[in-house]
Design a protein around this motif. Structure first.
Motif, PDB file in Angstrom:
ATOM      1  N   LYS A 140      39.422  22.498  -7.779  1.00 27.17           N
ATOM      2  CA  LYS A 140      39.963  21.182  -8.152  1.00 27.17           C
ATOM      3  C   LYS A 140      40.108  21.025  -9.660  1.00 27.17           C
ATOM      4  O   LYS A 140      40.807  20.120 -10.129  1.00 27.17           O
ATOM      5  CB  LYS A 140      39.091  20.062  -7.586  1.00 27.17           C
ATOM      6  N   THR A 146      49.858  26.688  -6.488  1.00 24.71           N
ATOM      7  CA  THR A 146      50.649  26.654  -5.255  1.00 24.71           C
ATOM      8  C   THR A 146      50.204  27.799  -4.366  1.00 24.71           C
ATOM      9  O   THR A 146      49.679  28.815  -4.846  1.00 24.71           O
ATOM     10  CB  THR A 146      52.163  26.791  -5.527  1.00 24.71           C
ATOM     11  N   VAL A 189      52.067  24.575  -0.076  1.00 27.40           N
ATOM     12  CA  VAL A 189      51.172  23.592  -0.672  1.00 27.40           C
ATOM     13  C   VAL A 189      51.308  23.639  -2.185  1.00 27.40           C
ATOM     14  O   VAL A 189      51.291  24.719  -2.791  1.00 27.40           O
ATOM     15  CB  VAL A 189      49.700  23.854  -0.268  1.00 27.40           C
ATOM     16  N   LYS A 190      51.434  22.435  -2.789  1.00 30.13           N
ATOM     17  CA  LYS A 190      51.495  22.306  -4.244  1.00 30.13           C
ATOM     18  C   LYS A 190      50.468  21.263  -4.668  1.00 30.13           C
ATOM     19  O   LYS A 190      50.387  20.192  -4.059  1.00 30.13           O
ATOM     20  CB  LYS A 190      52.889  21.866  -4.698  1.00 30.13           C
ATOM     21  N   ARG A 191      49.712  21.563  -5.716  1.00 30.75           N
ATOM     22  CA  ARG A 191      48.737  20.605  -6.232  1.00 30.75           C
ATOM     23  C   ARG A 191      48.709  20.666  -7.756  1.00 30.75           C
ATOM     24  O   ARG A 191      48.857  21.723  -8.350  1.00 30.75           O
ATOM     25  CB  ARG A 191      47.334  20.887  -5.678  1.00 30.75           C
ATOM     26  N   THR A 195      45.538  14.148  -9.161  1.00 29.22           N
ATOM     27  CA  THR A 195      45.643  13.660  -7.780  1.00 29.22           C
ATOM     28  C   THR A 195      46.941  14.031  -7.082  1.00 29.22           C
ATOM     29  O   THR A 195      47.149  13.616  -5.936  1.00 29.22           O
ATOM     30  CB  THR A 195      45.510  12.122  -7.754  1.00 29.22           C
ATOM     31  N   THR A 197      49.481  15.950  -4.890  1.00 34.77           N
ATOM     32  CA  THR A 197      49.420  16.977  -3.850  1.00 34.77           C
ATOM     33  C   THR A 197      50.611  16.836  -2.916  1.00 34.77           C
ATOM     34  O   THR A 197      51.092  15.726  -2.663  1.00 34.77           O
ATOM     35  CB  THR A 197      48.108  16.875  -3.047  1.00 34.77           C
ATOM     36  N   LYS A 198      51.085  17.940  -2.422  1.00 38.85           N
ATOM     37  CA  LYS A 198      52.225  17.945  -1.503  1.00 38.85           C
ATOM     38  C   LYS A 198      52.110  19.152  -0.595  1.00 38.85           C
ATOM     39  O   LYS A 198      51.989  20.296  -1.063  1.00 38.85           O
ATOM     40  CB  LYS A 198      53.541  18.022  -2.287  1.00 38.85           C
ATOM     41  N   GLU A 199      52.103  18.892   0.701  1.00 38.86           N
ATOM     42  CA  GLU A 199      52.115  19.978   1.681  1.00 38.86           C
ATOM     43  C   GLU A 199      53.336  19.807   2.563  1.00 38.86           C
ATOM     44  O   GLU A 199      53.519  18.755   3.191  1.00 38.86           O
ATOM     45  CB  GLU A 199      50.846  19.990   2.524  1.00 38.86           C
ATOM     46  N   ASN A 383      52.789  12.840   0.912  1.00 44.87           N
ATOM     47  CA  ASN A 383      51.837  13.936   0.701  1.00 44.87           C
ATOM     48  C   ASN A 383      52.039  15.082   1.679  1.00 44.87           C
ATOM     49  O   ASN A 383      51.835  16.249   1.337  1.00 44.87           O
ATOM     50  CB  ASN A 383      50.409  13.421   0.825  1.00 44.87           C
ATOM     51  N   LYS A 612      43.852   7.447  -3.676  1.00 46.10           N
ATOM     52  CA  LYS A 612      43.943   8.727  -2.973  1.00 46.10           C
ATOM     53  C   LYS A 612      44.307   8.592  -1.501  1.00 46.10           C
ATOM     54  O   LYS A 612      43.917   9.421  -0.687  1.00 46.10           O
ATOM     55  CB  LYS A 612      42.626   9.520  -3.109  1.00 46.10           C
ATOM     56  N   THR A 614      46.644   9.054   1.683  1.00 45.40           N
ATOM     57  CA  THR A 614      47.541  10.150   2.047  1.00 45.40           C
ATOM     58  C   THR A 614      48.623   9.626   2.974  1.00 45.40           C
ATOM     59  O   THR A 614      48.328   8.932   3.943  1.00 45.40           O
ATOM     60  CB  THR A 614      46.759  11.275   2.743  1.00 45.40           C
TER      61      THR A 614
END
Length: 828
Positions: A140, A146, A189-191, A195, A197-199, A383, A612, A614
């Motif tokens: 984190k 990714t 997955v991208k982070r 905070t 985030t995208k899946e 998200n 946070k 989702t």
């Protein structure tokens, strides 16, 4: 004739000959296979596989699979398999090439502890270094990354993997050679810190379903990395053995030391230090001396009375010098919830065999990039999103981490061979379940709205009705909605309709136009409703049932809804309403005129914030989830006299905040703050604040506990134009481990405080008015889960408590200040 070979040719022949000899002497062979438990046939993760006499070795992965490349200089060389709590097994290379799987037997005596130095438990120094290095190893804290994720989940019967197990029923044979369900998905997955985030689910597959509307995700069953102070498993928070202060809560033992190449991996066992095993884990930690990072983790709840027996396993690898999760495995066993099967044998007794069911989830991360060129523009409000046509032409075999097992292949085959009629029925049932979760039941281009079918309260008694709306099959741009209900208690018809226009779906911009002729409780604040299926709100079902004072309200309104920021939802609205109290009431305005019906025109702003949260987008639905706090809702409105016939001018502001704090040492603290303020001299009774009261019948001193409400305050007992309430609820957790599963009490304390003021108190006639200038005080003490009942799948617990009303608003008759409450809970 003698031939002379030139010197350079002699050198070339020498090199070729040397290379051939070297290749024969140092030929490599890769030994591969699977390690399983000899009794359960469950794959065994992180088994040490070591070529005796060398530093060459490896560990099995989350599937129990291993691959060991070694020089084939002696086929009689020995490969040793070892795991904490199991008997070591030594096999020659020659025999190992013919043996699969390798079966390890549980040992009555575990591996001896590895003593590094005298004077202190050697495991403690390793744990201290691992805790001190958490921020360096926790993903984190990586700025951005990714990866692609392949997920597989299986729902199956437990204990049927053993090939030697005899089965004598058709159901057992079906379960032995196949599973009930197999889920697969492939995601991108991208982070990006902190905070974003995208899946994106690029491909998904569920046995038996032609068009599955859900998929297993990388964070569906366990945390992405095992570094948080508390580990959330199945909604239960457990103390991490790598949390600060864990040496006071856990006992650690150094069980083994693995030497692979230049690295050393310490294998440590951990278990709760005290007899109370609640919210603690037990298992094995593999700590690598390179950064003192987690290399592997195996963990299960220490409390064996839980209805669900689960185990998590995580495998980490170095990616560009950074430790990163590579494989995740979760196993949830429903110990008592399963399938009862009668034998098909000729035995007349036909004994019933009970087979527990198990969920298994596996996640594999590939294409990991720890330095991607991401910007905030790469993330939107959604998200989790489904784009399952993206990899339509890519075969599953190229996406899977490994080939499917025979049972998994057979499961797909079993469903594929079903009749077309059965397949259609299976898909319809699944689609209907999903639609019901979204509050809609489709019938072609029209959907039924189940929430308008039935409602209960003390005013209407029972109300029946119907609600209908168009759906995306008719238009994705606009929707029409209408409903009608009839109350048998008040013998009145209620109805309404709405038009919704999707201005921009990606940015969640909508316009709502609504009309209704319905009833509403005085003091109701119409906070914003999330644009989607909201799984964050627990609701107040019991409080809605207690309503016995209503206004008849005709309202027309328009609202523009949008999201200006990731966790914030706004609504700009305008309403005109005509409100007629159904109880005896009259209001004397500043002109000394009496009114019993009120026309109010207002404009305002609604705000909703959940840190946070989702948002998952599936087709035309958005599912909103979130377990982070604070949760803030606020509403500000201005009533304008003369606008569309409005008769009053006042301003109102309401805000509600909920904050939940889970602490390792003290338990769970829930904080509630409600503040309401109205400005203006002419404010009729229905627009005042009546406090968060929960007590209905004045003679009834037994109630059901409702979090965030005053248990001893009676409905409509107090009225305020300025109001503030603070509630503190603290659950200390279980006092001791469950006693034979029957009781597992949790101590809960509650403190409620409220203050309020009211101008023009004498302007309200026909209703009793009391004010809160001197404050309202209430304290409560409860024991939750005092008695528990076994429902096979979960524990249903009942608790009891008492609340006491005191201070300036306490009653003279002391017994009227007490109320006894009952609590209920569901736990695993």
């Amino acid at each position: 004739m003698i031939f002379q070979i030139p010197y350079f040719k002699k050198g070339l022949l020498f090199i070729i000959a040397f290379a051939a000899i070297h290749h024969v002497a140092f030929a490599q062979v890769t030994l591969s296979g699977t390690v399983v438990d000899a009794d359960s046939y469950e794959p065994m993760a992180f088994v040490n596989v070591h070529l005796v006499g060398t530093k060459t070795g490896t560990t099995s992965n989350i599937d129990g699979k291993y691959a060991l490349s070694i020089p084939l200089s002696n086929p009689e060389q020995i490969v040793e398999f070892s795991f904490v709590g199991y008997e070591k097994i030594a096999i020659s290379i020659q025999d190992l090439q013919k043996l699969n799987p390798v079966k390890l037997k549980n040992s009555s005596t575990e591996l001896q502890e590895v003593v590094v130095r005298a004077g202190e438990n050697p495991a403690h120094d390793i744990i201290r270094k691992a805790i001190a290095s958490k921020d360096l190893n926790d993903p984190k804290f990586i700025d951005a990354y990714t990866f692609n994720c392949y997920n597989k989940t299986i729902y199956t019967a437990s204990g049927l993997d053993n090939d030697s197990l005899k089965v004598d029923s058709l159901v057992e044979k079906y379960l032995k050679y196949g599973h009930l369900l197999v889920f697969e998905s492939y995601s991108e997955v991208k982070r990006m810190r902190p905070t974003l985030t995208k899946e994106t689910v690029l491909k998904n597959k569920v046995s038996g379903l032609a068009d599955p509307k859900f998929a297993v995700l990388s964070s569906s069953f366990q945390p992405f990395a095992f570094y948080e102070e508390q580990v959330n498993l199945f909604g239960i928070f457990f103390i991490n053995p790598l949390s600060n202060g864990s040496l006071k809560r856990y006992e650690f033992y150094l069980k083994d030391k693995l030497l692979v190449n230049s690295d050393t991996t310490f294998v440590l066992s951990f278990e709760p230090e005290r007899t109370n095993k609640d919210k603690t884990l037990a298992g094995l930690l593999y700590i690598n001396t390179d950064g003192y990072a987690i290399e592997n983790i195996i963990a299960s709840p220490a409390d064996t009375t839980l209805k669900i027996e689960f185990r998590i396993q995580q495998k980490y690898e170095r990616v560009n010098g950074q430790w990163f999760p590579k494989e995740l495995y979760t196993r949830y066993l429903m110990k008592d919830g399963g399938i009862a099967i009668k034998s098909d044998s000729s035995n007349s007794s036909r004994k019933v065999r009970y087979i527990p069911m198990v969920f298994k989830n596996q996640s594999y991360f590939t294409n990991i990039d720890l330095n991607p060129s991401l910007t905030k523009a790469d993330f939107d409000l959604i998200n989790i999103e489904y784009e399952t046509d993206a990899l339509h032409d890519i075969p599953w075999d190229s996406l899977r981490a490994d080939v499917l097992s025979n049972r998994e292949v057979q499961t797909y085959y079993n469903y594929d061979t079903l009749s077309d009629k059965t397949k259609r029925l299976l898909n319809k049932v699944t689609d209907l379940t999903f639609e019901l979760a979204g509050g809609k039941v489709p019938f072609g281009k029209i959907s039924l709205l189940p929430n308008y079918l039935l409602r209960f309260n003390l005013y209407e008694k029972v109300a029946l009705g119907i609600g209908l709306t168009t759906n995306d099959r008719l238009s994705k741009v606009w929707q029409l909605q209408g409903y009608g209900m009839y109350g048998f208690g008040d013998k009145a018809l209620k109805y309404g309709g709405a038009v919704k226009i999707n201005v921009s779906r990606p940015k969640q911009h909508t316009i709502d136009i609504k009309y209704s002729q319905d009833i509403e409780e005085p003091g109701t604040v119409n906070f914003i409703k999330p644009n989607g299926i909201d799984l964050t709100s627990s609701g107040d079902v019991f409080r809605r049932f207690l309503r016995n004072r209503m206004d008849s309200v005709e309202r027309i309104g328009v609202a523009y809804n949008f999201r200006p920021a990731r966790f914030t939802e706004l609504s700009i609205f305008g309403n005109r309403e005509s409100r007629d109290p159904t109880y005896q009431y009259a209001f004397e305005d500043t002109g000394l005129d009496m009114h019993s019906k009120f026309v109010v025109s207002e404009v305002g702003l609604n705000i909703r914030f959940l840190f946070k949260e989702t948002i998952t987008k599936i087709g035309g639905y958005q599912i909103i989830t979130g377990n982070s706090f604070p949760y803030i809702t606020a509403r500000v409105s201005k009533s304008i006299e003369g606008l569309l016939g409005g008769e009053y001018s006042f301003t109102k502001a309401d805000i509600r905040i909920k904050q939940v704090i889970n602490t390792i040492a003290l338990g769970k603290t829930s904080l509630y703050l409600n503040v309401s303020k109205a400005w203006g001299d002419n404010i009729p009774y229905p627009y005042l604040n009546f406090g968060n009261a929960f007590k209905g019948d004045n003679k009834n001193n037994i109630s059901v506990y409702a979090p965030g409400y005053f248990q001893t305050m009676r409905l409509y007992e107090f009225a305020s134009d300025t109001y503030g309430q603070f509630t503190l609820e603290h659950n200390f957790g279980s006092l001791f481990s469950a006693f034979k599963g029957v009781t597992k009490p949790e101590l809960v304390i509650v403190q409620n405080v409220a203050y309020g003021t009211l101008r023009n108190e004498n302007a309200h006639e026909g209703v009793e008015i009391k004010t809160l200038e001197k404050g309202y005080f209430e304290s409560g003490l409860m024991l939750n889960n005092l008695i528990r009942f076994d429902s096979k799948f979960y524990w249903f617990g009942y608790g009891a408590g008492v609340f006491y009303r005191y201070g300036p608003n306490g009653f003279t008759n002391e017994k009227d200040n007490f109320i006894f409450v009952l609590s209920s809970s569901i736990s695993f």
